[in-house]
Enzyme design. Structure first.
Site, PDB file in Angstrom:
ATOM      1  N   GLY A   1       0.584  -1.230   0.042  1.00 35.49           N
ATOM      2  CA  GLY A   1       0.117  -0.112  -0.159  1.00 35.49           C
ATOM      3  C   GLY A   1       0.815   1.290  -0.133  1.00 35.49           C
ATOM      4  N   HIS A   2       1.798   1.439   0.814  1.00 34.60           N
ATOM      5  CA  HIS A   2       2.714   2.301   0.994  1.00 34.60           C
ATOM      6  C   HIS A   2       3.518   2.558  -0.219  1.00 34.60           C
ATOM      7  CE1 HIS A   2       2.571   1.157   5.544  1.00 34.60           C
ATOM      8  NE2 HIS A   2       2.474   2.651   5.393  1.00 34.60           N
TER       9      HIS A   2
ATOM     10  N   GLN B   1      -6.217   6.292  -0.176  1.00 29.65           N
ATOM     11  CA  GLN B   1      -7.638   6.240   0.059  1.00 29.65           C
ATOM     12  C   GLN B   1      -7.934   5.133   1.120  1.00 29.65           C
ATOM     13  OE1 GLN B   1     -10.114   4.635  -3.446  1.00 29.65           O
ATOM     14  NE2 GLN B   1     -11.454   3.808  -1.862  1.00 29.65           N
TER      15      GLN B   1
ATOM     16  N   MET C   1      -4.522  -3.752   3.030  1.00 32.66           N
ATOM     17  CA  MET C   1      -3.338  -3.780   3.608  1.00 32.66           C
ATOM     18  C   MET C   1      -3.175  -2.714   4.606  1.00 32.66           C
ATOM     19  SD  MET C   1      -0.494  -4.704   0.725  1.00 32.66           S
ATOM     20  CE  MET C   1      -0.567  -6.155  -0.159  1.00 32.66           C
TER      21      MET C   1
HETATM   22  P1  AMP Z   1       0.402   4.646   7.378  1.00 35.63           P
HETATM   23  O1  AMP Z   1       1.830   4.273   7.702  1.00 35.63           O
HETATM   24  O2  AMP Z   1      -0.560   3.638   8.026  1.00 35.63           O
HETATM   25  O3  AMP Z   1       0.280   6.106   8.245  1.00 35.63           O
HETATM   26  O4  AMP Z   1      -0.024   5.200   6.084  1.00 35.63           O
HETATM   27  C1  AMP Z   1       0.822   6.067   5.359  1.00 35.63           C
HETATM   28  C2  AMP Z   1       0.138   6.288   4.033  1.00 35.63           C
HETATM   29  O5  AMP Z   1       0.113   4.988   3.238  1.00 35.63           O
HETATM   30  C3  AMP Z   1      -1.338   6.701   4.247  1.00 35.63           C
HETATM   31  O6  AMP Z   1      -1.538   7.881   3.218  1.00 35.63           O
HETATM   32  C4  AMP Z   1      -2.133   5.561   4.164  1.00 35.63           C
HETATM   33  O7  AMP Z   1      -3.339   6.200   3.860  1.00 35.63           O
HETATM   34  C5  AMP Z   1      -1.484   4.889   2.962  1.00 35.63           C
HETATM   35  N1  AMP Z   1      -1.901   3.450   2.801  1.00 35.63           N
HETATM   36  C6  AMP Z   1      -1.630   2.503   3.874  1.00 35.63           C
HETATM   37  N2  AMP Z   1      -2.345   1.398   3.546  1.00 35.63           N
HETATM   38  C7  AMP Z   1      -2.649   1.367   2.373  1.00 35.63           C
HETATM   39  C8  AMP Z   1      -3.430   0.632   1.265  1.00 35.63           C
HETATM   40  N3  AMP Z   1      -3.647  -0.515   1.845  1.00 35.63           N
HETATM   41  N4  AMP Z   1      -3.471   1.080   0.294  1.00 35.63           N
HETATM   42  C9  AMP Z   1      -3.097   2.442  -0.272  1.00 35.63           C
HETATM   43  N5  AMP Z   1      -2.566   3.178   0.555  1.00 35.63           N
HETATM   44  C10 AMP Z   1      -2.461   2.954   1.900  1.00 35.63           C
END
Ligand code: AMP
Length: 274
Positions: free
Chosen positions: A27-28, A139, A175
């Protein structure tokens, strides 16, 4: 960070920024790939931001693996990793917060009252450090993206916010770094969330236009899975994150779900275009 960013800009480079809390997954990396496509230079940050966690939440046990993350970012040709410490970001005596009002109060904001204040504060600080041209958000955290867009508009940041689609496991689970908390049994049960979203999408594609009927049917699916505790289901318009009485042709809506599977709180959503 300021001097790196300034020298990149003075040589005319477009900077893409991917803020994360680390423990990176596909995802990241999808955000990284999008940034690599649109920008000359990609900067990622890893910062587990204490101010966005509530007192009883998982700040201490949030998964961290900087070495693996660093390796992944290198493999994906990220140009810079910004990895500040909590003390650098919030030194003793720190006292400034950024708060977006209305949109931060509902859904996630009801269950995590200080969460978005922490998010907008850290994103604002990171934007000031990195000074990107583009910033990439998932998203997966649709309300977060909406809150950030509101902040960027209100505070007149000259930054383009790009929201990238949700990346899912093969069986549909969105994810998330927090998925590591799930036991194998919980992992299976967690699929109910995506199942309910797909059911909602099918109803809407079948011309159901009353959001309450869609939500009612989703709740039936959750009622059959007693071990999942639903926090909320909502259907909101894409541009203002407002709940609506009727789904109109030509508009886009997010179907939102937040639920707890055992001790793990998961959020997910589906974007439907009519
Ligand atoms: P986080 O590390 O959880 O703060 O996420 C960092 C960025 O990655 C944020 O903009 C999240 O929305 C994005 N993100 C996390 N999981 C996913 C995913 N499964 N698909 C797309 N973007 C993601």
């Amino acid at each position: 960070m300021h001097s790196v960013s300034r020298s990149l800009k003075s040589s005319g480079k477009k900077i893409g920024f991917v803020p994360t809390m680390g423990y990176l997954h596909e995802g990241h990396l999808s955000l990284v790939k999008k940034s690599k496509k649109l920008c000359d230079v990609t900067i990622a940050s890893i910062f587990v931001n204490p101010t966005q966690f509530g007192p009883s939440e998982d700040y201490k046990k949030y998964p961290r693996d900087i070495e693996h993350d660093n390796k992944l970012l290198k493999e994906h040709n990220v140009d810079y990793l910004f990895y500040p410490s909590a003390d650098e970001i919030y030194p003793s005596g720190y006292q400034t917060y950024v708060e977006v009002n209305e949109i931060s109060k509902k859904f996630e904001g009801e269950f995590r009252p200080e969460h978005f204040k922490g998010v907008t504060t850290i994103v604002s600080i990171l934007f000031n450090c990195v000074e990107p041209d583009y910033a990439f958000f998932g998203q997966k955290d649709a309300q977060q993206a909406a809150v950030i867009k509101q902040m960027v508009s209100d505070l007149k940041y000259d930054i383009e916010i790009v929201v990238c689609p949700i990346v899912r496991e093969a069986d549909g689970l969105a994810m998330s770094s927090r998925n590591v908390y799930l036991s194998p049994e919980e992992r299976t049960k967690a699929l109910t969330i995506y199942k309910s979203l797909l059911y909602a999408r099918k109803m809407i594609e079948g011309k159901e236009r009353d959001p309450q009927k869609v939500i009612g049917n989703m709740k039936v699916i959750f009622n059959e899975e007693k071990s999942i505790k639903l926090d909320y289901i909502g259907i909101v318009n894409e541009y203002g994150f407002r709940e609506v009485d009727f789904l109109e042709e030509g508009n886009e809506y997010y179907i939102l779900v937040a639920a707890r599977v055992g001790n793990t709180r998961l959020i997910d959503n589906e974007l439907v275009r009519l």
